[in-house]
Design a protein around this motif. Structure first.
Motif, PDB file in Angstrom:
ATOM      1  N   SER A  26       0.809  -1.180   0.048  1.00 29.27           N
ATOM      2  CA  SER A  26       0.058  -0.097  -0.045  1.00 29.27           C
ATOM      3  C   SER A  26       0.733   1.363   0.206  1.00 29.27           C
ATOM      4  O   SER A  26       0.284   2.344  -0.172  1.00 29.27           O
ATOM      5  N   THR A  28       3.200   2.020  -1.889  1.00 29.04           N
ATOM      6  CA  THR A  28       3.916   1.957  -3.401  1.00 29.04           C
ATOM      7  C   THR A  28       2.902   2.381  -4.675  1.00 29.04           C
ATOM      8  O   THR A  28       1.744   1.810  -4.427  1.00 29.04           O
ATOM      9  N   TYR A  29       3.059   3.389  -5.136  1.00 25.97           N
ATOM     10  CA  TYR A  29       2.217   3.726  -6.235  1.00 25.97           C
ATOM     11  C   TYR A  29       2.711   3.143  -7.637  1.00 25.97           C
ATOM     12  O   TYR A  29       3.824   3.454  -8.078  1.00 25.97           O
ATOM     13  N   GLU A  41      -3.232   2.458 -12.721  1.00 23.57           N
ATOM     14  CA  GLU A  41      -2.477   2.897 -11.796  1.00 23.57           C
ATOM     15  C   GLU A  41      -3.315   3.154 -10.250  1.00 23.57           C
ATOM     16  O   GLU A  41      -4.255   3.092 -10.336  1.00 23.57           O
ATOM     17  N   GLY A  42      -2.289   3.264  -9.301  1.00 21.18           N
ATOM     18  CA  GLY A  42      -2.901   3.333  -8.060  1.00 21.18           C
ATOM     19  C   GLY A  42      -1.891   2.546  -6.866  1.00 21.18           C
ATOM     20  O   GLY A  42      -0.705   2.193  -7.346  1.00 21.18           O
ATOM     21  N   ARG A  43      -2.287   2.716  -5.641  1.00 20.79           N
ATOM     22  CA  ARG A  43      -1.404   2.420  -4.570  1.00 20.79           C
ATOM     23  C   ARG A  43      -2.056   0.887  -4.194  1.00 20.79           C
ATOM     24  O   ARG A  43      -3.104   0.450  -4.292  1.00 20.79           O
ATOM     25  N   MET A  61       5.592   5.840  -1.682  1.00 21.88           N
ATOM     26  CA  MET A  61       4.882   6.843  -1.172  1.00 21.88           C
ATOM     27  C   MET A  61       5.190   7.369   0.358  1.00 21.88           C
ATOM     28  O   MET A  61       4.891   8.185   0.820  1.00 21.88           O
ATOM     29  N   PRO A  93       3.420  11.277  -7.662  1.00 18.06           N
ATOM     30  CA  PRO A  93       4.015  10.331  -8.069  1.00 18.06           C
ATOM     31  C   PRO A  93       4.056  10.075  -9.795  1.00 18.06           C
ATOM     32  O   PRO A  93       5.055   9.974 -10.127  1.00 18.06           O
ATOM     33  N   LYS A  94       3.104  10.565 -10.181  1.00 17.13           N
ATOM     34  CA  LYS A  94       3.032  10.411 -11.655  1.00 17.13           C
ATOM     35  C   LYS A  94       4.221  11.532 -12.281  1.00 17.13           C
ATOM     36  O   LYS A  94       4.808  11.142 -13.174  1.00 17.13           O
TER      37      LYS A  94
END
Length: 358
Positions: A26, A28-29, A41-43, A61, A93-94
């Protein structure tokens, strides 16, 4: 330095068909690019992907602590070493993935070590933010300006376009030490020791001076006390003198009053004596007048008649009258003999008491 490590993939692998499975925690994105486009994309993602046309990016993150140390020159051309720590995290993050390559392989291992590049950029921005401020300070001021350097770095990073492009969010900046070179440090220590010794000497001097000042104040207080005592003694002496003068004045007035009283008494006595003398004179005049008036009938009478009228029975008186008669008629007497025996008899007989006499 801290490194980002993606969660290891699951044991299920269909590598023979080019299909892989990967799973992230959780913190890490993850971004799954498929044919150059974002598929998901997401955590905390977990998914299968076809390796030949996929690219996986993993952005951690969680917050990271970045220690740093760099040198700067002060206003007086002295080198100081600034040591501290920057705490940051990936805010976007993006955006960070667009600036640096965080691509992982099928095992979740980063293909490139972009963290070192990221850390160096952050340190460069921190050094740029504090350089101008440190250059404006002297060595001693710079060594005491840790808090101000923290503020300058935090403000510089917050305003840095490079940090904004990286999508980094700076959480805190801490300056742990600002040190001079070893040689200058020893020189400052010597200077500080000398200054401390001077301050100690000054403290001793001030303490002695304070003791002298206190002694002076005590002596001054004693002198003021003595002056006050002397002033009181003077006032007491003046009061005694004034009292004695008043007493002397009262005594003088009493004596004057006594003298006036004595004078008055003497004047009264004088008047009394004069009055007594006048009374006695008048009384004497009265007695003289009475006596004169009483004797006036006998004034022109013969003494013999007066003697006869007195009828004095004293033989001596009669003998005296007889001798007086003889004296008066001495011219008529031819011869007169008076024997001593006759005189002695007459005198002795006259000394004897006569019958009827007392």
């Amino acid at each position: 330095m801290d490194t980002f490590t993606a969660a290891p993939p699951t044991s299920i692998s269909l590598a023979m068909f080019g299909i892989n499975h990967i799973q992230f925690d959780s913190m890490t994105y993850a971004i799954h690019y498929k044919n150059g486009r974002i598929a998901k994309e997401g955590r905390g993602l977990s998914f299968y992907y076809f390796g030949p046309n996929s690219s996986i990016v993993a952005i951690p993150m969680g917050s990271n602590d970045l220690p740093f140390i760099f040198n700067e020159t002060t206003h007086d051309y002295q080198t100081v070493s600034i040591q501290g720590q920057i705490t940051y995290k990936a805010g976007n993050p993006k955006q960070l993935a667009e600036q640096l390559d965080f691509t992982v392989d099928s095992r979740g291992v980063y293909k490139k070590n972009e963290l070192e590049k990221l850390h160096q950029r952050i340190i460069n921005e921190a050094q740029t933010a504090t350089a101008t401020f440190v250059h404006s300070l002297g060595l001693k001021d710079a060594m005491r300006a840790a808090k101000a350097i923290e503020v300058n770095i935090a403000e510089g990073l917050a305003a840095s376009k490079a940090i904004m492009l990286l999508g980094i969010e700076v959480l805190s900046v801490n300056i742990l030490a600002v040190k001079a070179t070893p040689e200058m440090g020893r020189a400052l220590e010597t200077e500080t020791r000398e200054k401390i010794q001077q301050e100690a000497d000054q403290a001793v001097f001030e303490r002695r001076n304070f003791a002298v000042e206190q002694e002076r104040k005590i002596r001054e207080s004693e002198l003021n006390t003595e002056i006050a005592v002397e002033e009181k003694n003077k006032q007491i002496a003046e009061k005694k003198t004034e009292g004695e003068m008043q007493k002397a004045e009262s005594t003088r007035k009493l004596r004057e009053m006594q003298v006036q009283a004595d004078i008055s008494v003497e004047e009264q006595r004088k008047l009394l004596i004069e009055q007594n003398a006048e009374n006695q004179r008048k009384e004497a005049e009265t007695r003289g007048y009475v006596l004169e008036t009483t004797l006036r009938p006998y004034k022109d009478m013969d003494w013999k008649l007066l003697v006869a009228l007195s009828n004095n029975p004293d033989p001596k008186f009669n003998i005296a009258l007889a001798f007086r008669e003889l004296a008066e008629n001495a011219g008529k007497i031819g011869n007169l003999n008076i024997s001593p025996d006759l005189l002695d008899t007459l005198l002795n007989d006259s000394d004897k008491p006569q019958p009827g006499r007392r």
